[in-house]
Motif scaffolding. Structure first.
Motif, PDB file in Angstrom:
ATOM      1  N   ILE A  77       0.685  -1.280   0.255  1.00 53.64           N
ATOM      2  CA  ILE A  77      -0.175  -0.018  -0.037  1.00 53.64           C
ATOM      3  C   ILE A  77       0.642   0.909  -0.146  1.00 53.64           C
ATOM      4  CG2 ILE A  77      -2.036   1.295   1.114  1.00 53.64           C
ATOM      5  CD1 ILE A  77      -2.852  -1.354   0.375  1.00 53.64           C
ATOM      6  N   MET A  78       0.409   2.208  -0.835  1.00 57.14           N
ATOM      7  CA  MET A  78       1.160   2.825  -0.947  1.00 57.14           C
ATOM      8  C   MET A  78       0.995   4.375  -0.755  1.00 57.14           C
ATOM      9  SD  MET A  78       3.657   1.452  -1.962  1.00 57.14           S
ATOM     10  CE  MET A  78       4.888   3.456  -2.608  1.00 57.14           C
ATOM     11  N   GLU A  79      -0.343   4.477  -0.528  1.00 52.59           N
ATOM     12  CA  GLU A  79      -0.894   5.406   0.422  1.00 52.59           C
ATOM     13  C   GLU A  79      -2.931   4.540   0.704  1.00 52.59           C
ATOM     14  OE1 GLU A  79      -2.334   9.564  -1.285  1.00 52.59           O
ATOM     15  OE2 GLU A  79      -0.039   9.903  -2.198  1.00 52.59           O
ATOM     16  N   PRO A  80      -3.113   5.311   1.892  1.00 55.06           N
ATOM     17  CA  PRO A  80      -2.648   5.796   2.644  1.00 55.06           C
ATOM     18  C   PRO A  80      -1.561   6.037   3.594  1.00 55.06           C
ATOM     19  CG  PRO A  80      -5.339   5.544   2.851  1.00 55.06           C
ATOM     20  CD  PRO A  80      -4.733   5.238   2.063  1.00 55.06           C
ATOM     21  N   LEU A  81      -0.522   7.080   3.847  1.00 51.96           N
ATOM     22  CA  LEU A  81       0.340   6.211   4.770  1.00 51.96           C
ATOM     23  C   LEU A  81       0.224   5.439   6.023  1.00 51.96           C
ATOM     24  CD1 LEU A  81       2.502   9.697   4.630  1.00 51.96           C
ATOM     25  CD2 LEU A  81       2.514   7.431   3.411  1.00 51.96           C
ATOM     26  N   HIS A  82      -0.867   5.106   6.481  1.00 52.87           N
ATOM     27  CA  HIS A  82      -1.618   4.650   7.862  1.00 52.87           C
ATOM     28  C   HIS A  82      -2.964   4.554   7.573  1.00 52.87           C
ATOM     29  CE1 HIS A  82       2.555   5.878   9.550  1.00 52.87           C
ATOM     30  NE2 HIS A  82       2.038   7.320   9.012  1.00 52.87           N
ATOM     31  N   PRO A  83      -3.519   2.747   6.735  1.00 52.65           N
ATOM     32  CA  PRO A  83      -4.471   3.005   6.570  1.00 52.65           C
ATOM     33  C   PRO A  83      -5.153   2.621   7.963  1.00 52.65           C
ATOM     34  CG  PRO A  83      -2.496   1.556   5.097  1.00 52.65           C
ATOM     35  CD  PRO A  83      -1.720   2.675   6.130  1.00 52.65           C
ATOM     36  N   THR A  84      -6.570   3.065   7.448  1.00 51.71           N
ATOM     37  CA  THR A  84      -7.355   2.481   8.755  1.00 51.71           C
ATOM     38  C   THR A  84      -8.567   2.531   7.991  1.00 51.71           C
ATOM     39  OG1 THR A  84      -8.751   4.754   8.656  1.00 51.71           O
ATOM     40  CG2 THR A  84      -6.508   4.497  10.080  1.00 51.71           C
ATOM     41  N   TYR A  85      -9.489   1.891   8.744  1.00 49.62           N
ATOM     42  CA  TYR A  85     -10.941   1.620   7.917  1.00 49.62           C
ATOM     43  C   TYR A  85     -11.668   2.739   7.891  1.00 49.62           C
ATOM     44  CZ  TYR A  85     -10.488  -3.149  10.802  1.00 49.62           C
ATOM     45  OH  TYR A  85     -10.008  -4.575  10.362  1.00 49.62           O
ATOM     46  N   LYS A  86     -11.295   4.217   7.844  1.00 48.29           N
ATOM     47  CA  LYS A  86     -12.012   5.223   7.810  1.00 48.29           C
ATOM     48  C   LYS A  86     -11.560   5.357   6.604  1.00 48.29           C
ATOM     49  CE  LYS A  86     -12.802   9.803   8.942  1.00 48.29           C
ATOM     50  NZ  LYS A  86     -14.303   9.800   9.270  1.00 48.29           N
ATOM     51  N   ASP A  87     -10.243   4.701   5.724  1.00 49.29           N
ATOM     52  CA  ASP A  87     -10.097   5.364   4.411  1.00 49.29           C
ATOM     53  C   ASP A  87     -10.775   4.360   3.567  1.00 49.29           C
ATOM     54  OD1 ASP A  87      -8.151   7.196   5.400  1.00 49.29           O
ATOM     55  OD2 ASP A  87      -7.087   5.765   6.653  1.00 49.29           O
ATOM     56  N   GLU A  88     -11.427   5.043   2.971  1.00 45.90           N
ATOM     57  CA  GLU A  88     -12.203   4.361   1.708  1.00 45.90           C
ATOM     58  C   GLU A  88     -11.804   3.725   1.246  1.00 45.90           C
ATOM     59  OE1 GLU A  88     -16.282   5.432   1.444  1.00 45.90           O
ATOM     60  OE2 GLU A  88     -15.384   6.658   2.898  1.00 45.90           O
ATOM     61  N   TYR A  89     -10.162   3.494   0.280  1.00 50.08           N
ATOM     62  CA  TYR A  89      -9.370   4.020  -0.984  1.00 50.08           C
ATOM     63  C   TYR A  89      -8.219   3.139  -0.365  1.00 50.08           C
ATOM     64  CZ  TYR A  89      -6.314   8.116   0.071  1.00 50.08           C
ATOM     65  OH  TYR A  89      -5.227   8.618   0.646  1.00 50.08           O
ATOM     66  N   TYR A  92       5.065  13.128  -8.204  1.00 52.33           N
ATOM     67  CA  TYR A  92       5.235  14.758  -7.583  1.00 52.33           C
ATOM     68  C   TYR A  92       4.112  14.121  -7.152  1.00 52.33           C
ATOM     69  CZ  TYR A  92       6.735  16.078 -12.059  1.00 52.33           C
ATOM     70  OH  TYR A  92       7.635  16.381 -13.452  1.00 52.33           O
ATOM     71  N   HIS A  93       3.709  14.975  -5.806  1.00 51.25           N
ATOM     72  CA  HIS A  93       2.596  15.147  -4.593  1.00 51.25           C
ATOM     73  C   HIS A  93       1.526  15.541  -5.472  1.00 51.25           C
ATOM     74  CE1 HIS A  93       5.807  15.957  -0.939  1.00 51.25           C
ATOM     75  NE2 HIS A  93       4.375  14.751  -0.941  1.00 51.25           N
ATOM     76  N   ARG A  94       0.965  15.117  -5.395  1.00 48.03           N
ATOM     77  CA  ARG A  94       0.007  16.171  -6.375  1.00 48.03           C
ATOM     78  C   ARG A  94      -1.108  17.433  -5.885  1.00 48.03           C
ATOM     79  NH1 ARG A  94      -4.254  13.043  -9.081  1.00 48.03           N
ATOM     80  NH2 ARG A  94      -2.939  11.545  -8.473  1.00 48.03           N
ATOM     81  N   SER A  95      -0.889  17.707  -4.695  1.00 47.89           N
ATOM     82  CA  SER A  95      -0.910  19.746  -4.368  1.00 47.89           C
ATOM     83  C   SER A  95       0.073  20.201  -4.898  1.00 47.89           C
ATOM     84  CB  SER A  95      -0.893  19.175  -2.930  1.00 47.89           C
ATOM     85  OG  SER A  95      -0.270  18.812  -2.306  1.00 47.89           O
ATOM     86  N   CYS A  96       1.720  19.562  -4.878  1.00 47.52           N
ATOM     87  CA  CYS A  96       2.791  20.845  -5.647  1.00 47.52           C
ATOM     88  C   CYS A  96       2.418  20.130  -7.461  1.00 47.52           C
ATOM     89  CB  CYS A  96       3.531  19.585  -5.340  1.00 47.52           C
ATOM     90  SG  CYS A  96       3.768  20.071  -3.377  1.00 47.52           S
ATOM     91  N   LEU A  97       2.093  19.679  -7.444  1.00 49.06           N
ATOM     92  CA  LEU A  97       2.067  18.964  -9.313  1.00 49.06           C
ATOM     93  C   LEU A  97       0.450  20.705  -9.563  1.00 49.06           C
ATOM     94  CD1 LEU A  97       2.826  18.584 -11.754  1.00 49.06           C
ATOM     95  CD2 LEU A  97       1.410  16.757 -11.382  1.00 49.06           C
ATOM     96  N   TYR A  98      -0.301  20.577  -8.963  1.00 49.63           N
ATOM     97  CA  TYR A  98      -1.430  21.453  -9.593  1.00 49.63           C
ATOM     98  C   TYR A  98      -0.859  22.766  -9.148  1.00 49.63           C
ATOM     99  CZ  TYR A  98      -6.573  22.580  -8.653  1.00 49.63           C
ATOM    100  OH  TYR A  98      -7.318  23.801  -8.767  1.00 49.63           O
ATOM    101  N   PRO A 148       4.200  17.904   5.745  1.00 50.62           N
ATOM    102  CA  PRO A 148       3.107  17.983   6.991  1.00 50.62           C
ATOM    103  C   PRO A 148       2.378  18.538   7.463  1.00 50.62           C
ATOM    104  CG  PRO A 148       4.698  20.882   6.454  1.00 50.62           C
ATOM    105  CD  PRO A 148       4.865  19.815   5.430  1.00 50.62           C
ATOM    106  N   ASP A 149       1.627  19.768   6.403  1.00 50.02           N
ATOM    107  CA  ASP A 149       0.372  19.429   6.313  1.00 50.02           C
ATOM    108  C   ASP A 149      -1.464  18.565   5.282  1.00 50.02           C
ATOM    109  OD1 ASP A 149       1.490  20.860   4.298  1.00 50.02           O
ATOM    110  OD2 ASP A 149      -0.267  22.370   3.920  1.00 50.02           O
ATOM    111  N   ASN A 150       0.018  17.568   4.405  1.00 50.31           N
ATOM    112  CA  ASN A 150      -0.734  16.578   2.981  1.00 50.31           C
ATOM    113  C   ASN A 150       0.006  15.425   3.880  1.00 50.31           C
ATOM    114  OD1 ASN A 150      -1.448  15.639   1.509  1.00 50.31           O
ATOM    115  ND2 ASN A 150      -0.825  16.889   0.172  1.00 50.31           N
ATOM    116  N   PRO A 151      -0.825  14.843   4.836  1.00 55.34           N
ATOM    117  CA  PRO A 151      -0.562  13.815   4.168  1.00 55.34           C
ATOM    118  C   PRO A 151      -0.202  12.261   3.556  1.00 55.34           C
ATOM    119  CG  PRO A 151      -2.561  13.303   5.008  1.00 55.34           C
ATOM    120  CD  PRO A 151      -2.134  14.413   4.720  1.00 55.34           C
ATOM    121  N   SER A 152       0.367  12.201   2.391  1.00 53.75           N
ATOM    122  CA  SER A 152       0.605  12.002   1.206  1.00 53.75           C
ATOM    123  C   SER A 152       2.280  12.132   0.294  1.00 53.75           C
ATOM    124  CB  SER A 152      -0.340  12.773   0.517  1.00 53.75           C
ATOM    125  OG  SER A 152       0.356  14.215   0.174  1.00 53.75           O
ATOM    126  N   VAL A 153       2.485  10.693  -0.378  1.00 52.90           N
ATOM    127  CA  VAL A 153       3.540  10.793  -0.475  1.00 52.90           C
ATOM    128  C   VAL A 153       3.819  10.974  -2.058  1.00 52.90           C
ATOM    129  CG1 VAL A 153       3.995   9.065   1.515  1.00 52.90           C
ATOM    130  CG2 VAL A 153       3.179   8.113  -1.209  1.00 52.90           C
TER     131      VAL A 153
END
Length: 313
Positions: free
Chosen positions: A148-160, A272-278, A253-258
């Motif tokens: 699993i690449m994302e979420p960084l720390h998968p939980t049951y709340k994460d539906e993807y 790329y971070h999606r937010s950076c590329l955007y 720090p404000d975006n828990p993604s890789v």
């Protein structure tokens, strides 16, 4: 001074072996005082923390109950048939007014309602947990057998989940509350992986688990040991700290993604971070708002056409 001393002793939780004993002592204290104080020293009157509220906490069956930062905040822990523990956070707003403030599961359609009692919330939540049994099973299978690449720390709340197929290709897949797969697509896709996925859509068997369909779709059994990286391995053995080519960081720090292999040019291989590329694509377009929330332009590294949306998980 005497009241403060009594309060300190009352809230010395090391003196209690159970929440029932604490509630009993708390109730006796309230009956002797016109007003009481929260742990934070803020005042509260008897209409907010009354005998009915305390009795209701004591009479909750088969559920562990904990106080939060204030007496109006509760956390209930419910176990399901699979020995999983699920937390639900409740706020007491007044007589017969209880609200759900947080649940570590997919959003409850009735989460915004006001409830008459704690037990009413617990019954609703327990039924919700029962209905999610297939959802739990599918996520656990994916987490067990895939990298699993994302979420960084998968939980049951994460539906993807975003699953590594190789070092430059990820599979995005979402799981519905009833345990079905939806919104499946490739990130950093190659022609070979895309062909397999398109054929897999035609033969997808809804009577099988999601992980069985993934294995069948991408013909995992025919992989050599060198490329058989979809099986559980530490992520660092596959990707040694990929950094975003724009911000040069691994995590924000404000975006828990890789960083992700968003560019579809097979010769590029830049993350790329999606937010950076955007933000980069917006700035390159002169800051004009993108159509339908999708920013388009050229890859900052290879100039290949590229698109990016913040709406994607």
């Amino acid at each position: 001074m005497e009241s403060k001393k009594e309060m300190r002793e009352l809230f010395c939780f090391s003196n209690y072996k159970s929440i029932t004993k604490f509630v009993n002592n708390l109730e006796k204290f309230f009956l002797q005082k016109k007003n009481t104080y929260l742990c934070s020293s803020n005042s509260i009157d008897m209409e907010q923390i009354d005998k009915t509220y305390l009795n209701e906490i004591k009479n909750v069956d088969n559920v562990n109950v904990y106080f939060g930062k204030t007496l109006e905040e509760l956390k209930c822990v419910i176990s399901d048939d699979g020995f999983r523990e699920h937390e639900i956070f409740i706020k007491f707003s007044g007589p017969r007014k209880y609200e759900i403030t947080k649940v570590n599961l997919p959003h409850l359609p009735y989460q915004d309602e006001v409830y008459n009692s704690i037990n009413e919330i617990i019954d609703t939540f327990r039924n919700h947990v029962i209905n999610l049994s297939n959802y739990f099973f599918e996520l656990e299978q994916i987490d067990q057998f895939c990298s699993i690449m994302e979420p960084l720390h998968p939980t049951y709340k994460d539906e993807y989940r975003k699953i590594a197929l190789d070092e430059r290709t990820w599979l995005h897949i979402e799981v519905t509350p009833d345990g079905a797969a939806k919104n499946i697509y490739l990130i950093g896709q190659s022609e070979a992986w895309n062909d397999k996925l398109q054929k897999g859509f035609l033969t997808w068997d809804h009577d099988k688990s999601i992980i069985d369909n993934i294995i069948s779709t991408f013909d995992i059994s025919s992989f050599s040991n060198k490329h058989h990286i979809i099986l559980s391995e530490p992520v660092t053995t596959m990707l040694e700290k990929q950094h975003c080519a724009i911000c040069l960081c691994e995590e924000l720090p404000d975006n828990p993604s890789v960083p992700q292999p968003i560019c579809q040019n097979n010769a590029c291989g830049v993350y790329y971070h999606r937010s950076c590329l955007y933000e980069w694509l917006l700035a390159s377009a002169g800051g004009r708002p993108p159509a339908f929330g999708v920013a388009t332009g050229s890859c900052p590294t290879c100039c290949h056409p590229i698109a990016c949306s913040l709406l994607e998980k």
